[in-house]
Design a protein around this motif. Structure first.
Motif, PDB file in Angstrom:
ATOM      1  N   LEU A   1      -6.416  -9.453  -0.100  1.00 25.77           N
ATOM      2  CA  LEU A   1      -5.238  -8.751  -0.054  1.00 25.77           C
ATOM      3  C   LEU A   1      -4.356  -8.051   1.205  1.00 25.77           C
ATOM      4  O   LEU A   1      -2.819  -8.109   0.983  1.00 25.77           O
ATOM      5  CB  LEU A   1      -5.541  -7.023  -1.002  1.00 25.77           C
ATOM      6  CG  LEU A   1      -5.141  -6.254  -1.811  1.00 25.77           C
ATOM      7  CD1 LEU A   1      -3.495  -7.036  -1.667  1.00 25.77           C
ATOM      8  CD2 LEU A   1      -5.491  -4.738  -2.107  1.00 25.77           C
ATOM      9  N   GLY A   2      -5.116  -8.543   2.064  1.00 26.59           N
ATOM     10  CA  GLY A   2      -4.175  -7.299   4.047  1.00 26.59           C
ATOM     11  C   GLY A   2      -3.336  -8.721   4.204  1.00 26.59           C
ATOM     12  O   GLY A   2      -2.562  -7.525   4.654  1.00 26.59           O
TER      13      GLY A   2
ATOM     14  N   SER B   1       0.943  -1.219  -0.079  1.00 25.01           N
ATOM     15  CA  SER B   1       0.085   0.004  -0.033  1.00 25.01           C
ATOM     16  C   SER B   1       0.594   1.176  -0.388  1.00 25.01           C
ATOM     17  O   SER B   1       0.203   2.657  -0.051  1.00 25.01           O
ATOM     18  CB  SER B   1      -0.982   0.083   0.917  1.00 25.01           C
ATOM     19  OG  SER B   1      -0.164  -0.015   2.093  1.00 25.01           O
TER      20      SER B   1
ATOM     21  N   TRP C   1      -4.140   1.776  -4.843  1.00 22.83           N
ATOM     22  CA  TRP C   1      -4.785   0.891  -4.154  1.00 22.83           C
ATOM     23  C   TRP C   1      -6.202   0.537  -4.290  1.00 22.83           C
ATOM     24  O   TRP C   1      -6.033  -0.595  -3.522  1.00 22.83           O
ATOM     25  CB  TRP C   1      -3.815   1.186  -2.896  1.00 22.83           C
ATOM     26  CG  TRP C   1      -3.941   0.025  -1.543  1.00 22.83           C
ATOM     27  CD1 TRP C   1      -4.621   1.246  -0.335  1.00 22.83           C
ATOM     28  CD2 TRP C   1      -3.767  -0.133  -0.899  1.00 22.83           C
ATOM     29  NE1 TRP C   1      -4.596   0.496   0.303  1.00 22.83           N
ATOM     30  CE2 TRP C   1      -4.187  -1.047  -0.448  1.00 22.83           C
ATOM     31  CE3 TRP C   1      -2.581  -2.008  -1.645  1.00 22.83           C
ATOM     32  CZ2 TRP C   1      -3.870  -2.498   0.499  1.00 22.83           C
ATOM     33  CZ3 TRP C   1      -2.435  -2.939  -1.178  1.00 22.83           C
ATOM     34  CH2 TRP C   1      -3.232  -2.933   0.163  1.00 22.83           C
ATOM     35  N   GLN C   2      -6.682   1.747  -3.928  1.00 26.74           N
ATOM     36  CA  GLN C   2      -7.749   1.629  -3.950  1.00 26.74           C
ATOM     37  C   GLN C   2      -8.647   0.297  -4.562  1.00 26.74           C
ATOM     38  O   GLN C   2      -9.129  -0.034  -4.816  1.00 26.74           O
ATOM     39  CB  GLN C   2      -8.832   2.934  -3.726  1.00 26.74           C
ATOM     40  CG  GLN C   2     -10.283   3.284  -3.788  1.00 26.74           C
ATOM     41  CD  GLN C   2     -10.858   2.750  -2.379  1.00 26.74           C
ATOM     42  OE1 GLN C   2     -10.023   2.340  -1.175  1.00 26.74           O
ATOM     43  NE2 GLN C   2     -11.226   1.628  -2.593  1.00 26.74           N
ATOM     44  N   GLU C   3      -8.110   1.006  -6.489  1.00 31.72           N
ATOM     45  CA  GLU C   3      -8.867  -0.179  -7.542  1.00 31.72           C
ATOM     46  C   GLU C   3      -8.089  -1.508  -6.841  1.00 31.72           C
ATOM     47  O   GLU C   3      -8.667  -2.414  -7.793  1.00 31.72           O
ATOM     48  CB  GLU C   3      -8.149   0.661  -8.893  1.00 31.72           C
ATOM     49  CG  GLU C   3      -8.820   1.710  -9.181  1.00 31.72           C
ATOM     50  CD  GLU C   3      -8.081   2.524 -10.468  1.00 31.72           C
ATOM     51  OE1 GLU C   3      -7.662   1.624 -11.179  1.00 31.72           O
ATOM     52  OE2 GLU C   3      -8.022   3.667 -10.710  1.00 31.72           O
ATOM     53  N   LEU C   4      -6.979  -2.001  -6.429  1.00 34.23           N
ATOM     54  CA  LEU C   4      -6.588  -2.904  -6.213  1.00 34.23           C
ATOM     55  C   LEU C   4      -7.117  -3.130  -5.468  1.00 34.23           C
ATOM     56  O   LEU C   4      -7.999  -4.958  -4.764  1.00 34.23           O
ATOM     57  CB  LEU C   4      -4.907  -2.906  -5.869  1.00 34.23           C
ATOM     58  CG  LEU C   4      -4.704  -4.563  -5.280  1.00 34.23           C
ATOM     59  CD1 LEU C   4      -4.649  -5.846  -6.740  1.00 34.23           C
ATOM     60  CD2 LEU C   4      -3.150  -4.268  -4.873  1.00 34.23           C
ATOM     61  N   GLN C   5      -7.352  -2.496  -4.509  1.00 33.42           N
ATOM     62  CA  GLN C   5      -8.064  -2.963  -3.082  1.00 33.42           C
ATOM     63  C   GLN C   5     -10.061  -3.508  -3.325  1.00 33.42           C
ATOM     64  O   GLN C   5     -10.237  -4.860  -3.224  1.00 33.42           O
ATOM     65  CB  GLN C   5      -8.315  -2.163  -2.032  1.00 33.42           C
ATOM     66  CG  GLN C   5      -7.459  -2.338  -0.643  1.00 33.42           C
ATOM     67  CD  GLN C   5      -7.656  -1.450   0.037  1.00 33.42           C
ATOM     68  OE1 GLN C   5      -8.392   0.395  -0.250  1.00 33.42           O
ATOM     69  NE2 GLN C   5      -7.584  -1.659   1.462  1.00 33.42           N
ATOM     70  N   THR C   6     -10.818  -2.300  -4.699  1.00 36.16           N
ATOM     71  CA  THR C   6     -11.846  -3.048  -5.056  1.00 36.16           C
ATOM     72  C   THR C   6     -11.524  -5.167  -6.113  1.00 36.16           C
ATOM     73  O   THR C   6     -12.714  -5.733  -5.829  1.00 36.16           O
ATOM     74  CB  THR C   6     -12.051  -2.481  -5.790  1.00 36.16           C
ATOM     75  OG1 THR C   6     -12.194  -0.817  -5.366  1.00 36.16           O
ATOM     76  CG2 THR C   6     -13.569  -2.774  -6.362  1.00 36.16           C
TER      77      THR C   6
ATOM     78  N   SER D   1      -0.093  -7.859   1.024  1.00 37.90           N
ATOM     79  CA  SER D   1       0.153  -7.154   0.813  1.00 37.90           C
ATOM     80  C   SER D   1       1.732  -6.661   1.633  1.00 37.90           C
ATOM     81  O   SER D   1       2.748  -5.686   0.900  1.00 37.90           O
ATOM     82  CB  SER D   1      -0.592  -5.554   1.968  1.00 37.90           C
ATOM     83  OG  SER D   1      -0.491  -5.839   2.958  1.00 37.90           O
TER      84      SER D   1
ATOM     85  N   ALA E   1      -9.551  -6.997  -5.724  1.00 36.47           N
ATOM     86  CA  ALA E   1      -9.804  -8.118  -5.146  1.00 36.47           C
ATOM     87  C   ALA E   1     -10.983  -7.924  -3.393  1.00 36.47           C
ATOM     88  O   ALA E   1     -11.493  -9.247  -3.518  1.00 36.47           O
ATOM     89  CB  ALA E   1      -8.363  -7.824  -3.959  1.00 36.47           C
ATOM     90  N   ASP E   2     -11.897  -7.068  -2.920  1.00 37.83           N
ATOM     91  CA  ASP E   2     -12.404  -7.663  -2.469  1.00 37.83           C
ATOM     92  C   ASP E   2     -13.433  -8.247  -3.637  1.00 37.83           C
ATOM     93  O   ASP E   2     -14.595  -8.982  -2.970  1.00 37.83           O
ATOM     94  CB  ASP E   2     -13.279  -6.337  -1.797  1.00 37.83           C
ATOM     95  CG  ASP E   2     -12.559  -5.198  -1.084  1.00 37.83           C
ATOM     96  OD1 ASP E   2     -11.690  -6.615  -0.084  1.00 37.83           O
ATOM     97  OD2 ASP E   2     -12.763  -4.887  -0.338  1.00 37.83           O
TER      98      ASP E   2
END
Length: 292
Positions: free
Chosen positions: A118-119, A96, A104-109, A122, A111-112
């Protein structure tokens, strides 16, 4: 990304030898000596079987199976631990912090949406996360490393007692991958996400091109962007390895046995591919032909 997810699928000077192939398998000769050289797909689905009959016949006609590396060691927990450790951040850093906030937000979305952890991931650098994301996405679509061409023939050789050899050690494989560990994280993740969203169409075309021996089309689909966007990946994983493998492949012509050499199809492709280098060194190349 086309540059990172292709490491797995990994993963053709446009000359006549590729244009007329029935599948991605060739007979290479010099004088009275010969080997069979096949391009593979490292991940397949159950529905992609049976394989082209040329591969099955060449396997039966060969005395020795030569693969990229020792598949038993490469699939071991020890190798996985070595690779994970090599790609782990140190000094309290994590992915991150390496990425632009929006990316990073796009990657989180992403992954979710796919329940990708992702946590937990990371703590690893971008290239490792790219490989893990790509593998998870392919597995969700029914593709698996254990179902790839290399794995299929390796298991067949183990069961039948056929001799196997490798072109490189697992330590050499790891060294090549680790050389990419510090690539620009934003480039790696941005292109990875782009290509993962387009993976369905790409994988279907790649398998079709491989089966038909259409190496030029396969190269355009899988390697063209890699050469342009991430030349470091292309250099390390294709050019450097091909150059290291060539003398080892040439030594096979000095043995009385016929070997079947299987490598990822991109290793046969473009002006940097094994087919072109062997042709330049005086070897005759023709598509493998089924015999009765």
């Amino acid at each position: 990304m086309k540059s990172c997810f292709k490491l797995i699928t990994g993963l053709l000077v446009f000359i006549s030898v590729s244009a007329s192939a029935e599948t991605s398998l060739y007979e290479i000769t010099k004088g009275d000596e010969k080997i069979y050289l096949g391009g593979t797909i490292h991940v397949l689905r159950n529905s992609d079987y049976p394989l082209p009959p040329e591969f099955e016949q060449a396997y039966e006609n060969a005395k020795i199976l030569v693969l990229e590396t020792d598949m038993k060691k490469a699939s071991s927990p020890e190798f996985g631990q070595q690779m994970a450790q090599a790609f782990m951040y140190s000094g309290g850093k994590n992915l991150s912090r390496d990425l632009q906030p929006k990316l990073w937000q796009e990657l989180q979305t992403f992954a979710d949406e796919r329940k990708f952890p992702l946590g937990q991931m990371s703590m690893f650098k971008a290239m490792f996360v790219s490989l893990a994301l790509s593998m998870a996405e392919m597995q969700s679509k029914g593709f698996g490393v254990g179902q790839g061409v290399d794995s299929y023939f390796y298991q067949k050789a183990i069961l039948s007692g056929k001799a196997t050899q490798e072109l490189e050690t697992t330590d050499e494989v790891l060294a090549q991958l680790v050389s990419l560990a510090d690539m620009d994280a934003n480039l790696v993740i941005k292109t990875t996400l782009r290509d993962l969203y387009n993976m369905d169409g790409v994988l279907e075309k790649v398998v079709a091109y491989w089966r038909a021996g259409e190496l030029e089309k396969l190269d355009n689909e899988m390697a063209a962007n890699m050469r342009k966007e991430t030349p470091q990946v292309y250099q390390q994983l294709l050019i450097v390895r091909n150059q290291a493998w060539l003398p080892k492949i040439e030594k096979l012509f000095a043995t009385p046995e016929v070997e079947l050499v299987l490598v990822g199809s991109l290793h046969l492709s473009s002006k940097d591919g094994l087919l072109v280098h062997l042709k330049k060194r005086g070897y005759k190349i023709k598509p493998y032909q089924l015999t009765q």
